[in-house]
Design an enzyme around this catalytic site. Structure first.
Site, PDB file in Angstrom:
ATOM      1  N   GLU A   1       0.846  -1.206   0.000  1.00  0.00           N
ATOM      2  CA  GLU A   1       0.000   0.000   0.000  1.00  0.00           C
ATOM      3  C   GLU A   1       0.876   1.249   0.000  1.00  0.00           C
ATOM      4  O   GLU A   1       2.069   1.175   0.277  1.00  0.00           O
ATOM      5  CB  GLU A   1      -0.851   0.042   1.289  1.00  0.00           C
TER       6      GLU A   1
ATOM      7  N   LYS B   1       2.206   4.609   1.719  1.00  0.00           N
ATOM      8  CA  LYS B   1       2.341   5.093   3.096  1.00  0.00           C
ATOM      9  C   LYS B   1       1.986   6.578   3.070  1.00  0.00           C
ATOM     10  O   LYS B   1       2.743   7.416   2.586  1.00  0.00           O
ATOM     11  CB  LYS B   1       3.761   4.878   3.609  1.00  0.00           C
TER      12      LYS B   1
ATOM     13  N   ASP C   1       1.324  10.254   4.162  1.00  0.00           N
ATOM     14  CA  ASP C   1       1.975  11.122   5.130  1.00  0.00           C
ATOM     15  C   ASP C   1       0.941  12.110   5.663  1.00  0.00           C
ATOM     16  O   ASP C   1       0.871  13.260   5.254  1.00  0.00           O
ATOM     17  CB  ASP C   1       3.138  11.859   4.451  1.00  0.00           C
TER      18      ASP C   1
ATOM     19  N   TYR D   1      -6.793   1.692   6.344  1.00  0.00           N
ATOM     20  CA  TYR D   1      -5.902   0.613   5.932  1.00  0.00           C
ATOM     21  C   TYR D   1      -5.705  -0.507   6.952  1.00  0.00           C
ATOM     22  O   TYR D   1      -4.897  -1.387   6.736  1.00  0.00           O
ATOM     23  CB  TYR D   1      -4.542   1.182   5.532  1.00  0.00           C
TER      24      TYR D   1
ATOM     25  N   LYS E   1      10.654   3.205   3.292  1.00  0.00           N
ATOM     26  CA  LYS E   1      10.700   4.670   3.229  1.00  0.00           C
ATOM     27  C   LYS E   1      11.396   5.128   1.960  1.00  0.00           C
ATOM     28  O   LYS E   1      12.469   4.641   1.625  1.00  0.00           O
ATOM     29  CB  LYS E   1      11.460   5.220   4.445  1.00  0.00           C
TER      30      LYS E   1
ATOM     31  N   CYS F   1      10.650  48.391   5.018  1.00  0.00           N
ATOM     32  CA  CYS F   1      10.331  47.615   3.820  1.00  0.00           C
ATOM     33  C   CYS F   1      11.548  47.557   2.905  1.00  0.00           C
ATOM     34  O   CYS F   1      12.127  48.604   2.583  1.00  0.00           O
ATOM     35  CB  CYS F   1       9.148  48.242   3.089  1.00  0.00           C
TER      36      CYS F   1
ATOM     37  N   CYS G   1      10.427  49.819  -0.367  1.00  0.00           N
ATOM     38  CA  CYS G   1      10.171  51.271  -0.330  1.00  0.00           C
ATOM     39  C   CYS G   1      10.704  51.933   0.941  1.00  0.00           C
ATOM     40  O   CYS G   1      10.549  53.134   1.121  1.00  0.00           O
ATOM     41  CB  CYS G   1       8.673  51.535  -0.461  1.00  0.00           C
TER      42      CYS G   1
ATOM     43  N   CYS H   1       4.244  45.856   5.028  1.00  0.00           N
ATOM     44  CA  CYS H   1       4.510  47.205   4.555  1.00  0.00           C
ATOM     45  C   CYS H   1       3.138  47.771   4.212  1.00  0.00           C
ATOM     46  O   CYS H   1       2.403  47.174   3.441  1.00  0.00           O
ATOM     47  CB  CYS H   1       5.387  47.137   3.305  1.00  0.00           C
TER      48      CYS H   1
ATOM     49  N   CYS I   1       4.052  51.321  -2.438  1.00  0.00           N
ATOM     50  CA  CYS I   1       5.294  50.536  -2.418  1.00  0.00           C
ATOM     51  C   CYS I   1       5.485  49.827  -3.762  1.00  0.00           C
ATOM     52  O   CYS I   1       4.601  49.121  -4.234  1.00  0.00           O
ATOM     53  CB  CYS I   1       5.217  49.520  -1.284  1.00  0.00           C
TER      54      CYS I   1
HETATM   55  S1  IVH Z   1      -0.457   0.111   8.891  1.00  0.00           S
HETATM   56  C1  IVH Z   1      -0.405  -2.213  12.739  1.00  0.00           C
HETATM   57  N1  IVH Z   1      -0.653   1.262   6.543  1.00  0.00           N
HETATM   58  O1  IVH Z   1       2.564   5.222   9.122  1.00  0.00           O
HETATM   59  C2  IVH Z   1      -0.314  -1.524  11.414  1.00  0.00           C
HETATM   60  N2  IVH Z   1       0.195   2.573   8.345  1.00  0.00           N
HETATM   61  O2  IVH Z   1       5.208   5.105  10.348  1.00  0.00           O
HETATM   62  C3  IVH Z   1      -0.559  -0.115  11.532  1.00  0.00           C
HETATM   63  N3  IVH Z   1       0.697   4.904   7.729  1.00  0.00           N
HETATM   64  O3  IVH Z   1       1.456   4.741  12.414  1.00  0.00           O
HETATM   65  C4  IVH Z   1      -0.085   0.752  10.446  1.00  0.00           C
HETATM   66  N4  IVH Z   1       0.087   4.746   5.632  1.00  0.00           N
HETATM   67  O4  IVH Z   1       0.015   6.302  10.832  1.00  0.00           O
HETATM   68  C5  IVH Z   1      -0.281   1.416   7.838  1.00  0.00           C
HETATM   69  N5  IVH Z   1      -0.939   2.129   4.413  1.00  0.00           N
HETATM   70  C6  IVH Z   1      -0.582   2.297   5.691  1.00  0.00           C
HETATM   71  C7  IVH Z   1      -0.091   3.523   6.195  1.00  0.00           C
HETATM   72  C8  IVH Z   1       0.295   3.620   7.533  1.00  0.00           C
HETATM   73  C9  IVH Z   1       0.553   5.537   6.567  1.00  0.00           C
HETATM   74  C10 IVH Z   1       1.210   5.549   8.958  1.00  0.00           C
HETATM   75  C11 IVH Z   1       0.515   5.124  10.221  1.00  0.00           C
HETATM   76  C12 IVH Z   1       1.596   4.530  11.068  1.00  0.00           C
HETATM   77  C13 IVH Z   1       2.831   5.180  10.519  1.00  0.00           C
HETATM   78  C14 IVH Z   1       4.088   4.406  10.823  1.00  0.00           C
END
Ligand code: IVH
Length: 721
Positions: free
Chosen positions: A137, A139, A141, A250, A340, A434, A437, A452, A457
Site C-alpha cells: 500500500e 504510506k 503522510d 488501511y 521509506k 520595507c 520602499c 509594509c 510601495c
Molecule cells: S499500517 C499495525 N498502513 O505510518 C499496522 N500505516 O510510520 C498499523 N501509515 O502509524 C499501520 N500509511 O500512521 C499502515 N498504508 C498504511 C499507512 C500507515 C501511513 C502511517 C501510520 C503509522 C505510521 C508508521
C-alpha cells in the site's frame, strides 16, 4: 429536549411534503421556520449527543423539503438556515480516548536488501514452507486516525496520541465528507469494530490554505501532514469543516467477533470499500518479495504525481492467520514493514536572507542557499515563513542548514546544525523597514507577519499588477510577470488603470520600440487588454486584490441581487455583506475598508477607460427592466413550437418565473394540447389562461427590442416559426 414531541413534530412536518407545491407564502414561511428548528434539533442530537432520533433518509427528506420551499420562496432564505450554514459545534477541550488495541508504529526499511531481510525474518518465525503473499500500500503522510464503529455507526474517532490513549476528535472527523457516519450493510458492520487509517490534505489544498494564511498574516503550516493534523485537532468543528480533508483506511485493529473477519488483509480492504469507507485504489497484491521490490521502485518513481504526500510504501503479510502467528513487538507488528522513500532533505549553506514583499504588503523572509540537489531538483531558495519562524529557529547567515523538499511544496529550511555553527555568526534581526520602499513595517494585532502598509510601495505594486492580469483575475494573456516588470521599468504603466492606456499612440510606439516587442506581439497584447474590458464583474473584483477576497468570494458577491454595479458592494454595510455566503466579519470589514477615496478614484478611472463596472449577473436575474419580472408562469399540456423546458427558459430569460404548480399567485397558465388538472385549478382560482399563440404574442411584444435578451428570445421564436 422533549423528544416525543420532537418526533411527532417531525412526522407532521414530513406530512406537509405532499402540499409543498400549493402552499401560499405565509403558510410556507411558517413551515420553513418549523423545519429549520426541527432540523437544528436533529443536528444537535446527531452531532453532539450521538443519539439520532430519526433515520438518515427521514433527515434527508426534511432537509430536502426545506430546500425546495426555500427555492420556491427565495425571499425567505436567511443566512442562519441549515441549508446555508454548516452545523457548528464548539467544544471546550478534546477529551482523552482510549484505544481498544494499542496503535503500533511500523519498522522501517530503505532498500531492496532490507526488504529481503524482512522476508527472511518472517520465514524464520513461521518455520513452515508456505507461499507468502503481500499487500503493498501507499504510506500516506498524514495524521493517523482510529475510528470506532458500533453496529455500523461511527461512535468515536481518536488521534494516535501515545499509542494507548489519543484525543477524541469525533465531531471534527464527522465533518470530513469521505468518512461515513454510518457503514453500509455488511457482516463487519454488524458489530463493534475499530479501524485505522490516515487523514490527509491534498497538496494543492495545502498550498491554497497556506497562501490564504500568508495573506491573513497567520502562521503557515510546514507541510500537508501538519495542516491535516492542525485541522483535525480543533475545538471548533467549523474550522475542520472548512478544510479540504480526506481519509484512507488501511487496518482493521479490532473486531468483536473475530470469526466474522475475512481471511486476508486484501479482503478486509475490499470489505472496507463495500461498507463505504475510503480505501486507496493504489494497492497491490504481490506473490513474491521480488514483485514487492519492483512495485515499490515503480511507485517511488511516480511519487510526485500523487495528489497527496506519500513518504513510502507499507508491505503487509496478506494472510491474517499468518499475521497472528508472526506477531508484534511492543513497538511494531513483525508482519508489516514500511519502505521509506529516499529522504528529500539535504544540508547546505545559508548564504543570506532576503525578503519578498507580497501584494498585500506581507514581508516574507527567504533563505538564499548554496545550490543543492535534493531528490533531483536543484534548490537555491527556500521559505523561512515569517519573523517568528526565523527567531524561534535562530537561523543565522553562514549556518549549515537542513532543507526539506516535500513534493511540489516550496522547499523549507527545517533547522540549523549546531555542531557546524560558526561561533561568530551574528543573530539575525528582522528588518524594521520595507526592503522595497523603506517605509516602516508594522505588526498588526494577532498577526505573525510584518507588513509594509505603504500603498505606493513598488514591490506591492508589481505584485498587484501581476495579480490583476492573472488567469483567475482579468485573465489578460501575454501580461505576465516579466512583461509587467518591463512596463514598470519603462514607466509605461504605474497603476492598474494604466494598463488600459497602453493603446494610446505614444505608449504604443514606445512599447513597439522595446527590444523583444514586435508589431504582432504588441497587437496581441493590446487586443487581450481590450477584450478584458468585457469580463464579468467578478474578475475585476478579484483582480483588485482586496484583502481576503478570493475568487469564490468575488463570485458570491456578484451573485447577490443587491449588487448591480461594483459600487453597490461598497455601499453595503459590513452587516449586510455578512448575509452573503462565506462572508464573515473580518472579510466584510476588509471589503468595507477598501472603499477609500484613492480606490474610488481608481473605479472612476477604470470606468472612464471603458471597463464595465456593471454586474451582468444581477441584470440577468433581477433587473427591473426585464419585461416579465415578477410574473409567474405555469405550463400544462403539450406546446407545438417548443418544449415546455424551452418555454420556461424563455420566461426566465425575460425575468419571469416558471413554476410547476398553480396557486393564486400564478400570473399565467399556458395551456397546450391536452392540458392536465392544472387547467381546471387555474380556472377555479381565476388565473389568466393563455393558449400557445397568446403566450408567444405576449413574449414577442415584451421581448422585441426591449432588451438584449428580448431580442435573443425573439430570434429563437422566429427560428421556430
Ligand atoms: S499500517 C499495525 N498502513 O505510518 C499496522 N500505516 O510510520 C498499523 N501509515 O502509524 C499501520 N500509511 O500512521 C499502515 N498504508 C498504511 C499507512 C500507515 C501511513 C502511517 C501510520 C503509522 C505510521 C508508521
Amino acid at each position: 429536549m422533549d423528544i416525543p414531541y420532537l418526533l411527532e413534530e417531525t412526522r407532521q412536518l414530513l406530512a406537509q411534503e405532499s402540499r409543498k407545491s400549493i402552499l401560499l407564502a405565509e403558510e410556507a414561511a411558517l413551515l420553513i421556520e418549523q423545519l429549520r428548528d426541527n432540523i437544528k434539533q436533529h443536528n444537535q442530537l446527531y452531532y453532539l449527543s450521538d443519539a439520532p432520533l430519526i433515520s438518515d433518509a427521514e433527515y434527508d427528506r426534511l432537509f430536502g423539503l426545506l430546500k425546495e420551499l426555500e427555492q420556491r420562496f427565495p425571499d425567505l432564505i436567511t443566512p442562519d438556515s441549515p441549508t446555508q450554514k454548516l452545523a457548528v459545534v464548539i467544544q471546550d477541550v478534546l477529551k482523552p480516548a482510549q484505544h481498544l488495541t494499542s496503535m503500533l508504529s511500523l519498522d522501517n526499511t530503505y532498500n531492496a536488501d532490507d526488504l529481503y531481510d524482512f522476508e527472511k525474518r518472517i520465514r524464520n518465525l513461521v518455520k513452515r514452507d508456505v507461499e507468502i503473499e503481500y499487500v503493498v500500500e501507499l504510506k500516506f503522510d498524514g495524521m493517523g486516525i482510529c475510528l470506532l464503529y458500533e453496529n455500523g455507526l461511527l461512535v468515536r474517532a481518536a488521534t494516535r496520541g501515545d499509542g494507548t490513549t489519543g484525543e477524541d476528535v469525533t465531531l471534527n472527523v464527522k465533518t470530513i465528507p469521505s468518512i461515513p457516519h454510518r457503514l453500509k450493510e455488511q457482516m463487519l458492520a454488524k458489530q463493534r469494530i475499530e479501524i485505522r487509517g490516515e487523514i490527509v490534505m491534498p497538496k494543492s489544498s495545502f498550498q491554497k490554505l497556506n497562501r490564504q494564511r500568508e495573506e491573513d498574516g497567520k502562521p503557515l503550516f510546514a507541510n500537508p501532514r501538519n495542516a491535516a493534523a492542525g485541522s483535525v485537532r480543533q475545538l471548533d468543528t467549523s474550522v475542520t469543516a472548512s478544510r479540504d480533508l480526506t481519509g484512507f483506511m488501511y487496518h482493521l485493529s479490532y473486531i468483536e467477533r473475530p470469526q466474522d473477519a475475512p481471511a486476508t488483509h486484501w479482503e478486509v480492504l475490499q470489505a472496507f470499500q463495500q461498507m463505504g469507507l475510503p480505501v486507496s485504489e493504489h494497492r497491490k497484491l504481490c506473490l513474491s518479495m521480488e514483485e514487492v521490490v519492483a512495485h515499490v521502485h515503480a511507485i517511488e518513481a511516480q511519487r510526485d504525481e500523487f495528489p497527496f504526500e506519500i513518504d513510502g510504501m507499507v508491505i503487509k503479510v496478506n494472510d491474517l492467520q499468518l499475521q497472528q502467528e508472526i506477531g508484534s513487538t511492543a513497538h511494531h507488528p513483525r508482519w508489516a514493514v514500511a519502505y521509506k522513500f529516499a529522504a528529500r532533505q539535504e544540508t547546505t549553506l545559508l548564504q543570506g536572507i532576503s525578503f519578498q514583499v507580497g501584494r498585500t504588503g506581507v514581508v516574507t523572509p527567504i533563505a538564499e542557499l548554496l545550490p543543492v540537489n535534493i531528490g533531483g531538483v536543484v534548490v537555491k531558495r527556500a521559505s523561512l515563513y515569517n519573523a517568528d519562524y526565523l527567531v524561534q529557529n535562530d537561523f543565522r547567515v553562514t549556518d549549515t542548514v537542513l532543507v526539506e523538499r516535500a513534493g511540489d511544496v516550496i522547499p523549507r529550511v527545517v533547522r540549523f546544525l549546531p555542531e557546524k555553527r560558526n561561533p561568530e555568526a551574528e543573530v539575525f534581526s528582522f528588518p524594521s523597514r520595507c526592503p522595497s520602499c523603506h517605509s516602516q513595517l508594522v505588526h498588526l494585532d494577532e498577526e505573525v507577519a510584518w507588513r509594509c502598509v505603504n500603498i505606493s510601495c513598488p514591490a506591492q505594486r508589481l505584485e498587484r499588477l501581476i495579480h490583476f492580469a492573472a488567469k483567475d483575475s482579468m485573465d489578460i494573456e501575454g501580461l505576465g510577470e516579466r512583461i509587467i516588470e518591463i512596463l514598470l521599468q519603462e514607466n509605461l504603466i504605474n497603476s492598474l488603470a494604466d494598463i488600459y492606456r497602453l493603446h494610446e499612440s505614444e505608449r504604443r510606439d514606445k512599447l513597439m520600440s522595446l527590444p523583444g516587442f514586435g508589431t504582432k506581439s504588441v497587437e496581441n497584447l493590446l487586443t487581450a487588454i481590450q477584450n478584458s474590458k468585457k469580463n464579468p464583474l467578478w474578475r475585476l473584483l478579484h483582480g483588485l486584490g482586496i484583502l481576503h477576497v478570493g475568487k469564490k468570494t468575488a463570485k458570491n458577491l456578484v451573485a447577490d441581487p443587491r449588487i448591480k454595479t461594483l459600487y453597490d458592494i461598497f455601499t453595503l454595510s459590513p452587516e449586510a455583506l455578512q448575509e452573503i455566503p462565506d462572508i464573515g466579519p473580518v472579510l466584510a470589514q476588509s471589503i468595507h475598508d477598501y472603499f477609500t477615496p484613492e480606490n474610488q478614484a481608481l473605479f472612476a478611472e477604470l470606468e472612464a477607460l471603458g471597463l464595465s463596472l456593471y454586474n451582468e449577473t444581477a441584470a440577468l436575474t433581477s433587473s427591473a427592466e426585464l419585461p416579465l419580472r415578477g410574473k409567474t408562469f405555469v405550463f400544462t399540456g403539450e406546446l407545438d413550437r417548443m418544449s415546455r423546458d424551452e418555454a420556461s427558459e424563455l420566461v426566465e430569460r425575460l425575468g419571469g418565473k416558471a413554476v410547476s404548480s398553480v396557486s393564486k399567485q400564478t400570473g399565467y397558465l399556458v395551456a397546450g394540447t391536452a392540458p392536465g388538472s392544472k387547467y381546471q385549478k387555474a380556472v377555479l382560482l381565476g388565473v389568466t389562461v393563455l393558449n400557445e399563440e397568446e403566450f408567444l404574442k405576449l413574449v414577442n411584444e415584451n421581448g422585441e427590442g426591449r432588451t438584449e435578451l428580448g431580442e435573443e428570445a425573439g430570434d429563437r421564436l422566429t427560428a421556430h416559426n
